[in-house]
Scaffold this active site. Sequence first.
Site, mmCIF file in Angstrom:
data_model
loop_
_atom_site.group_PDB
_atom_site.id
_atom_site.type_symbol
_atom_site.label_atom_id
_atom_site.label_comp_id
_atom_site.label_asym_id
_atom_site.label_seq_id
_atom_site.Cartn_x
_atom_site.Cartn_y
_atom_site.Cartn_z
ATOM 1 C CD GLU A 1 72.993 44.704 47.029
ATOM 2 O OE1 GLU A 1 74.110 44.176 46.882
ATOM 3 O OE2 GLU A 1 72.191 44.341 47.914
ATOM 4 C CD GLU B 1 78.247 40.016 52.880
ATOM 5 O OE1 GLU B 1 78.079 40.248 51.664
ATOM 6 O OE2 GLU B 1 79.020 39.143 53.321
ATOM 7 N N GLY C 1 67.698 39.449 56.144
ATOM 8 C CA GLY C 1 68.494 39.667 57.348
ATOM 9 C C GLY C 1 67.710 40.340 58.452
ATOM 10 C CB CYS D 1 78.066 41.286 48.831
ATOM 11 S SG CYS D 1 79.474 40.226 49.166
ATOM 12 C CB SER E 1 67.646 40.171 50.581
ATOM 13 O OG SER E 1 66.760 39.518 51.485
ATOM 14 N NE ARG E 2 68.789 47.646 53.318
ATOM 15 C CZ ARG E 2 68.933 48.970 53.162
ATOM 16 N NH1 ARG E 2 68.192 49.811 53.901
ATOM 17 N NH2 ARG E 2 69.780 49.461 52.285
ATOM 18 C CD GLN E 3 61.514 40.941 51.999
ATOM 19 O OE1 GLN E 3 61.985 40.856 50.856
ATOM 20 N NE2 GLN E 3 60.234 40.758 52.234
#
Length: 528
Positions: free
Chosen positions: A395, A266, A247, A303, A243-245
């Site tokens: 997303e 990623e 990463g 993804c 997840s963005r969080q």
Amino acid sequence: MQLTGEMLIGRAAIRGQAGSQRAFNPTANAEIPEPEFGLGSRENVERAVDLATRAFDSYRNLPLERRAAFLEAIAEEILALGDALIERAHAESGLPVARLTGERARTAGQLRLFAQVVRDGHFLRATIDTAQPERQPAPRADLRLAKIPLGPVAVFGASNFPLAFSVAGGDTASALAAGAPVIVKAHSAHLGTSELVGRAIQKAAERLDMPEGVFSLLIGAGRDIGEALVAHPGIKAVGFTGSRQGGLALLRIANSRHEPIPVYAEMSSINPVFLLPRALSARAEALAQGFADSLTMGAGQFCTNPGLVLAIDGPDLQRFVTAAGKALSAKAAQTMLTPGIHAAYESGRAQVDALEGVERVASGAQAGGQANAAQAALYVTDAQRLLCTPELQAEMFGPASVVVKARSLDELLQVADLLEGQLTATLHLDEGDHSAARRLLPVLERKCGRILANGFPTGVEVCHAMVHGGPFPATSNAMYSSVGSSAIDRFLRPVCYQDIADELLPAALQQANPLGVWRLVDGAMEQP
């Protein structure tokens, strides 16, 4: 192979003493009773990193043939696990057996690809500028460049690919190929799968007499183990898919260290699909079916899932929406990887349902009593709404997508320019669409790592030309790919040797070229 619930640290199998955890079956919505997995502590991190640090110089200086053989041996040991690996991965992920069988083949294939990369030696980028002692007004020294690995690498297993992006996945394979020891933090969604693959790597390392510490596998609930790994001064790079969080959290830790290190994360991508007018007119229904199949593949847990569709409004786009809605309504609900991922998908879909000016036009079959099952969803909005609604770029990790109606090509370009960084962008076009494509391509080149025509982005080929990366937030570093042979470059750095005696140079730079690699000599490629 019997599962024990132990971590693998160097050559040892160690039961973690910081608590325990059982694996989970998302289809049954229940824990898998055996075994209990012991959770690691910071002391276990310390031991794994210490061994990796000690192994680093020995491992990176092994002959390239031995390093390549190690990668091939890992592939052999994974395949030797047979049905036990597929059965365990199926139980822990809910993914179909056929999908996992293909993923196992991909995992073995990318290990063998990196063995080839190691053998051919191109990754070393051997470069020589010979001395020019008579040059005026000043002589030039003998200068020789080759790449060496950064140091021990921490790898985080990914939830959505329990084999190809996990313990022996692309991050591990490329780091080991670069000459870097690897410490993997197992993903809690596939603990048994991780142990099986970890033991295969450990067995390959023992069989080929690799330095102890070249590989370790740690288990930990929550963030403690992962944060300790990234913060440890012995770790020199991080590979992460999630997840963005997650990463961004790892990036903050890495950047706050006394010695900041690269995190190759990623994170998130909605992979826009552009339906250009001639192609849409010619085959709206066929495009809709292909889109529905791509969107729902693997319960949308890719993804590269096509989360956004953009086209100029009109009857042809309506044909597409109608046909896509019909195709999606026939798609069965599918079990997602974990209850947490399912809950996040339901929450994301609810947020889009609540947005003004966004209409849900189709849904897949209901889950009924099926646990953790995702129902597909298709939404429609207009370009102006997207331009003023950042939430539509979030997303939804699952089988949901938004169709955006633009009034003109100029408005389509405006939307494309607003998009965040992406892993992929897709153009569906015919020859009559080439002038529109020429206007879109410069924008898409700035926005993503892979541009494809007349296909769908789900499915990533493991080969030399593949790019699986892109500008933020698709990845934390748009200069690199996490798939394909160029993934090795993430874990290497250049070193220049000036006037160093020939016998002291790395083999790739010695005058006789004992490795037989291609080299750039005084600006010209020199064949071995």
